[in-house]
Motif scaffolding. Structure first.
Motif, mmCIF file in Angstrom:
data_model
loop_
_atom_site.group_PDB
_atom_site.id
_atom_site.type_symbol
_atom_site.label_atom_id
_atom_site.label_comp_id
_atom_site.label_asym_id
_atom_site.label_seq_id
_atom_site.Cartn_x
_atom_site.Cartn_y
_atom_site.Cartn_z
ATOM 1 N N SER A 188 -13.294 23.325 -7.024
ATOM 2 C CA SER A 188 -12.740 21.976 -6.859
ATOM 3 C C SER A 188 -12.247 21.417 -8.184
ATOM 4 O O SER A 188 -11.157 20.844 -8.263
ATOM 5 N N ILE A 189 -13.040 21.586 -9.219
ATOM 6 C CA ILE A 189 -12.637 21.115 -10.546
ATOM 7 C C ILE A 189 -11.404 21.874 -11.021
ATOM 8 O O ILE A 189 -10.463 21.287 -11.566
ATOM 9 N N ALA A 190 -11.389 23.191 -10.798
ATOM 10 C CA ALA A 190 -10.239 23.993 -11.206
ATOM 11 C C ALA A 190 -8.982 23.589 -10.452
ATOM 12 O O ALA A 190 -7.885 23.585 -11.019
ATOM 13 N N LEU A 191 -9.130 23.224 -9.182
ATOM 14 C CA LEU A 191 -7.979 22.784 -8.392
ATOM 15 C C LEU A 191 -7.388 21.502 -8.966
ATOM 16 O O LEU A 191 -6.165 21.375 -9.113
ATOM 17 N N VAL A 192 -8.234 20.561 -9.315
ATOM 18 C CA VAL A 192 -7.769 19.309 -9.903
ATOM 19 C C VAL A 192 -7.098 19.566 -11.251
ATOM 20 O O VAL A 192 -6.013 19.039 -11.541
ATOM 21 N N LEU A 193 -7.731 20.400 -12.085
ATOM 22 C CA LEU A 193 -7.137 20.718 -13.388
ATOM 23 C C LEU A 193 -5.793 21.424 -13.230
ATOM 24 O O LEU A 193 -4.832 21.128 -13.954
ATOM 25 N N ALA A 194 -5.715 22.364 -12.306
ATOM 26 C CA ALA A 194 -4.466 23.096 -12.084
ATOM 27 C C ALA A 194 -3.364 22.160 -11.610
ATOM 28 O O ALA A 194 -2.205 22.285 -12.034
ATOM 29 N N ALA A 195 -3.703 21.223 -10.732
ATOM 30 C CA ALA A 195 -2.703 20.264 -10.261
ATOM 31 C C ALA A 195 -2.196 19.407 -11.415
ATOM 32 O O ALA A 195 -0.990 19.186 -11.549
ATOM 33 N N LEU A 196 -3.100 18.947 -12.265
ATOM 34 C CA LEU A 196 -2.679 18.133 -13.412
ATOM 35 C C LEU A 196 -1.811 18.936 -14.375
ATOM 36 O O LEU A 196 -0.789 18.446 -14.867
ATOM 37 N N VAL A 197 -2.197 20.166 -14.643
ATOM 38 C CA VAL A 197 -1.410 21.003 -15.553
ATOM 39 C C VAL A 197 -0.030 21.266 -14.972
ATOM 40 O O VAL A 197 0.983 21.190 -15.687
ATOM 41 N N CYS A 198 0.045 21.557 -13.679
ATOM 42 C CA CYS A 198 1.348 21.810 -13.050
ATOM 43 C C CYS A 198 2.229 20.572 -13.074
ATOM 44 O O CYS A 198 3.442 20.676 -13.279
ATOM 45 N N ILE A 199 1.645 19.418 -12.862
ATOM 46 C CA ILE A 199 2.422 18.179 -12.942
ATOM 47 C C ILE A 199 2.985 17.995 -14.349
ATOM 48 O O ILE A 199 4.161 17.663 -14.524
ATOM 49 N N LEU A 200 2.162 18.222 -15.350
ATOM 50 C CA LEU A 200 2.631 18.075 -16.729
ATOM 51 C C LEU A 200 3.705 19.098 -17.082
ATOM 52 O O LEU A 200 4.691 18.764 -17.750
ATOM 53 N N VAL A 201 3.548 20.329 -16.624
ATOM 54 C CA VAL A 201 4.557 21.357 -16.893
ATOM 55 C C VAL A 201 5.863 21.011 -16.196
ATOM 56 O O VAL A 201 6.950 21.155 -16.775
ATOM 57 N N HIS A 202 5.775 20.531 -14.956
ATOM 58 C CA HIS A 202 6.976 20.147 -14.216
ATOM 59 C C HIS A 202 7.692 18.979 -14.906
ATOM 60 O O HIS A 202 8.921 18.971 -15.023
ATOM 61 N N GLN A 203 6.930 18.017 -15.380
ATOM 62 C CA GLN A 203 7.526 16.891 -16.101
ATOM 63 C C GLN A 203 8.206 17.368 -17.380
ATOM 64 O O GLN A 203 9.279 16.878 -17.740
ATOM 65 N N ASN A 204 7.588 18.319 -18.066
ATOM 66 C CA ASN A 204 8.180 18.863 -19.284
ATOM 67 C C ASN A 204 9.497 19.578 -18.967
ATOM 68 O O ASN A 204 10.474 19.433 -19.709
ATOM 69 N N ASP A 205 9.533 20.334 -17.877
ATOM 70 C CA ASP A 205 10.773 21.009 -17.481
ATOM 71 C C ASP A 205 11.874 20.003 -17.167
ATOM 72 O O ASP A 205 13.030 20.193 -17.556
ATOM 73 N N ARG A 206 11.514 18.948 -16.471
ATOM 74 C CA ARG A 206 12.499 17.913 -16.144
ATOM 75 C C ARG A 206 13.001 17.220 -17.408
ATOM 76 O O ARG A 206 14.188 16.897 -17.521
ATOM 77 N N LEU A 207 12.114 16.985 -18.353
ATOM 78 C CA LEU A 207 12.504 16.340 -19.603
ATOM 79 C C LEU A 207 13.461 17.229 -20.389
ATOM 80 O O LEU A 207 14.452 16.747 -20.944
#
Length: 77
Positions: free
Chosen positions: A39-58
């Motif tokens: 569960s903790i890993a799922l939350v961390l993975a979601a946050l990391v993916c959101i940040l990576v996606h935002q970086n790609d968009r930027l």
């Protein structure tokens, strides 16, 4: 989806290693500590993916801005 699953796998491995090497003492994972770690890993993975996606968009936005600035510079010359 492939990027998310690889990120989830990395986060899951890191969380499980943290729990195995003494992190369980910080939390009360009395019975299902693998499930809690997942569960903790799922939350961390979601946050990391959101940040990576935002970086790609930027980066894409910076590229478009640079192209527009070049077009304006060419028009002014």
């Amino acid at each position: 989806m492939k990027r998310f699953l690889s990120t989830f796998g990395i986060c899951f491995a890191l969380v499980e290693a943290f729990i195995f090497f003494g992190g369980y003492q910080l939390f009360d994972f009395s019975r299902r500590w693998y499930l809690a770690g997942a569960s903790i890993a799922l939350v961390l993975a979601a946050l990391v993916c959101i940040l990576v996606h935002q970086n790609d968009r930027l980066e894409a936005l910076e590229k478009r801005t640079r192209q527009l600035e070049e077009q304006i510079q060419k028009q002014n010359d």
